[in-house]
Design a protein around this motif. Structure first.
Motif, PDB file in Angstrom:
ATOM      1  N   GLY A   1       0.970   9.253  -4.103  1.00 52.84           N
ATOM      2  CA  GLY A   1      -1.081   9.530  -4.205  1.00 52.84           C
ATOM      3  C   GLY A   1       0.183  10.929  -3.001  1.00 52.84           C
ATOM      4  O   GLY A   1      -0.912  12.210  -3.388  1.00 52.84           O
ATOM      5  N   CYS A   2       0.921  11.171  -2.247  1.00 50.18           N
ATOM      6  CA  CYS A   2       1.678  12.442  -1.549  1.00 50.18           C
ATOM      7  C   CYS A   2       1.803  13.086  -3.078  1.00 50.18           C
ATOM      8  O   CYS A   2       2.511  13.480  -2.271  1.00 50.18           O
ATOM      9  CB  CYS A   2       2.326  11.303  -0.303  1.00 50.18           C
ATOM     10  SG  CYS A   2       1.162  11.558   0.551  1.00 50.18           S
TER      11      CYS A   2
ATOM     12  N   THR B   1      -7.152   4.673  -6.628  1.00 49.01           N
ATOM     13  CA  THR B   1      -8.092   5.859  -5.449  1.00 49.01           C
ATOM     14  C   THR B   1      -8.950   3.939  -5.106  1.00 49.01           C
ATOM     15  O   THR B   1      -9.053   2.846  -5.168  1.00 49.01           O
ATOM     16  CB  THR B   1      -9.112   6.401  -5.576  1.00 49.01           C
ATOM     17  OG1 THR B   1     -10.005   5.700  -6.824  1.00 49.01           O
ATOM     18  CG2 THR B   1      -8.324   7.658  -6.261  1.00 49.01           C
ATOM     19  N   TYR B   2      -9.491   4.047  -3.644  1.00 48.83           N
ATOM     20  CA  TYR B   2     -10.393   3.247  -2.810  1.00 48.83           C
ATOM     21  C   TYR B   2     -11.488   3.352  -3.990  1.00 48.83           C
ATOM     22  O   TYR B   2     -12.804   1.915  -3.936  1.00 48.83           O
ATOM     23  CB  TYR B   2     -10.442   3.877  -1.344  1.00 48.83           C
ATOM     24  CG  TYR B   2     -10.029   3.257  -0.347  1.00 48.83           C
ATOM     25  CD1 TYR B   2      -8.997   2.187  -0.304  1.00 48.83           C
ATOM     26  CD2 TYR B   2      -9.020   4.423   0.430  1.00 48.83           C
ATOM     27  CE1 TYR B   2      -8.101   1.906   0.712  1.00 48.83           C
ATOM     28  CE2 TYR B   2      -8.063   4.118   1.057  1.00 48.83           C
ATOM     29  CZ  TYR B   2      -8.027   3.090   1.065  1.00 48.83           C
ATOM     30  OH  TYR B   2      -6.167   2.545   1.953  1.00 48.83           O
TER      31      TYR B   2
ATOM     32  N   GLU C   1       0.246   5.139  -1.228  1.00 48.30           N
ATOM     33  CA  GLU C   1       0.431   6.225  -0.337  1.00 48.30           C
ATOM     34  C   GLU C   1       0.979   7.296  -1.195  1.00 48.30           C
ATOM     35  O   GLU C   1       1.069   8.383  -0.627  1.00 48.30           O
ATOM     36  CB  GLU C   1       0.304   5.860   0.729  1.00 48.30           C
ATOM     37  CG  GLU C   1      -0.455   4.841   1.470  1.00 48.30           C
ATOM     38  CD  GLU C   1      -0.414   4.241   2.396  1.00 48.30           C
ATOM     39  OE1 GLU C   1      -0.834   3.406   3.096  1.00 48.30           O
ATOM     40  OE2 GLU C   1       1.228   3.934   3.079  1.00 48.30           O
TER      41      GLU C   1
ATOM     42  N   GLN D   1       1.487  10.496  -9.491  1.00 51.72           N
ATOM     43  CA  GLN D   1       0.406  11.188  -8.242  1.00 51.72           C
ATOM     44  C   GLN D   1      -0.962  10.969  -8.912  1.00 51.72           C
ATOM     45  O   GLN D   1      -1.988  10.559  -9.257  1.00 51.72           O
ATOM     46  CB  GLN D   1       0.601  12.364  -7.782  1.00 51.72           C
ATOM     47  CG  GLN D   1      -0.693  13.114  -7.207  1.00 51.72           C
ATOM     48  CD  GLN D   1      -0.851  14.376  -6.248  1.00 51.72           C
ATOM     49  OE1 GLN D   1      -0.426  15.361  -7.377  1.00 51.72           O
ATOM     50  NE2 GLN D   1      -0.656  14.072  -4.766  1.00 51.72           N
TER      51      GLN D   1
ATOM     52  N   MET E   1       1.040  -1.187  -0.499  1.00 49.94           N
ATOM     53  CA  MET E   1      -0.205   0.278  -0.300  1.00 49.94           C
ATOM     54  C   MET E   1       0.985   1.500  -0.285  1.00 49.94           C
ATOM     55  O   MET E   1       0.430   1.990  -0.574  1.00 49.94           O
ATOM     56  CB  MET E   1      -0.928  -0.262   0.952  1.00 49.94           C
ATOM     57  CG  MET E   1      -2.516  -0.961   1.194  1.00 49.94           C
ATOM     58  SD  MET E   1      -3.147  -0.491   0.035  1.00 49.94           S
ATOM     59  CE  MET E   1      -3.860   0.405   0.209  1.00 49.94           C
ATOM     60  N   ARG E   2       2.035   0.898   0.883  1.00 50.78           N
ATOM     61  CA  ARG E   2       3.101   2.499   0.179  1.00 50.78           C
ATOM     62  C   ARG E   2       3.091   3.015  -1.075  1.00 50.78           C
ATOM     63  O   ARG E   2       3.513   3.940  -0.794  1.00 50.78           O
ATOM     64  CB  ARG E   2       4.776   1.610   1.136  1.00 50.78           C
ATOM     65  CG  ARG E   2       4.536   1.595   2.995  1.00 50.78           C
ATOM     66  CD  ARG E   2       5.461   1.511   3.707  1.00 50.78           C
ATOM     67  NE  ARG E   2       6.362   0.122   3.197  1.00 50.78           N
ATOM     68  CZ  ARG E   2       5.224  -1.137   3.158  1.00 50.78           C
ATOM     69  NH1 ARG E   2       5.114  -1.445   4.323  1.00 50.78           N
ATOM     70  NH2 ARG E   2       6.266  -2.124   3.082  1.00 50.78           N
TER      71      ARG E   2
END
Length: 101
Positions: free
Chosen positions: A24-25, A86-87, A21, A78, A17-18
């Motif tokens: 996404g950041c 995304t979720y 994450e 990103q 998941m990193r």
């Protein structure tokens, strides 16, 4: 700059998941190659992967001196995550199965 190491690299489905994450950041994300990373993202476009420790070090040194490329790749990473990972995207992919329950 985020340097990611996975304990499993030969799984056709494993990805931390990193990865999502960090991208996404809008972090510049460098990881080692895995089938899932290659099937999900484009090398040198969304992130950077390497296949050997020596290559990893070469890429770290190169990108530490190239802020312009780090920012460009981080921005594209990103955008890719927001566009496809995304979720909301994951929920939509399993929704048909859930509706059958």
């Amino acid at each position: 700059m985020v340097l990611e190491l996975h304990s499993v690299i030969d799984s056709p489905a494993m990805m931390s998941m990193r990865t999502f994450e960090a991208l996404g950041c809008q972090a510049f994300f460098q990881t080692h190659w895995s089938p899932t990373i290659e099937n999900t993202f484009k090398n040198y476009v969304h992130l950077v992967w390497s296949r050997h420790p020596e290559e990893t070090l070469e890429l770290v040194h190169f990108y530490l001196s190239r802020e312009d490329l780090r920012q460009k790749i981080a921005r594209h990473g990103q955008e890719e995550v927001y566009r496809n990972h995304t979720y909301h995207h994951r929920i939509q992919s399993i929704r048909p199965f859930l509706e059958k329950l």
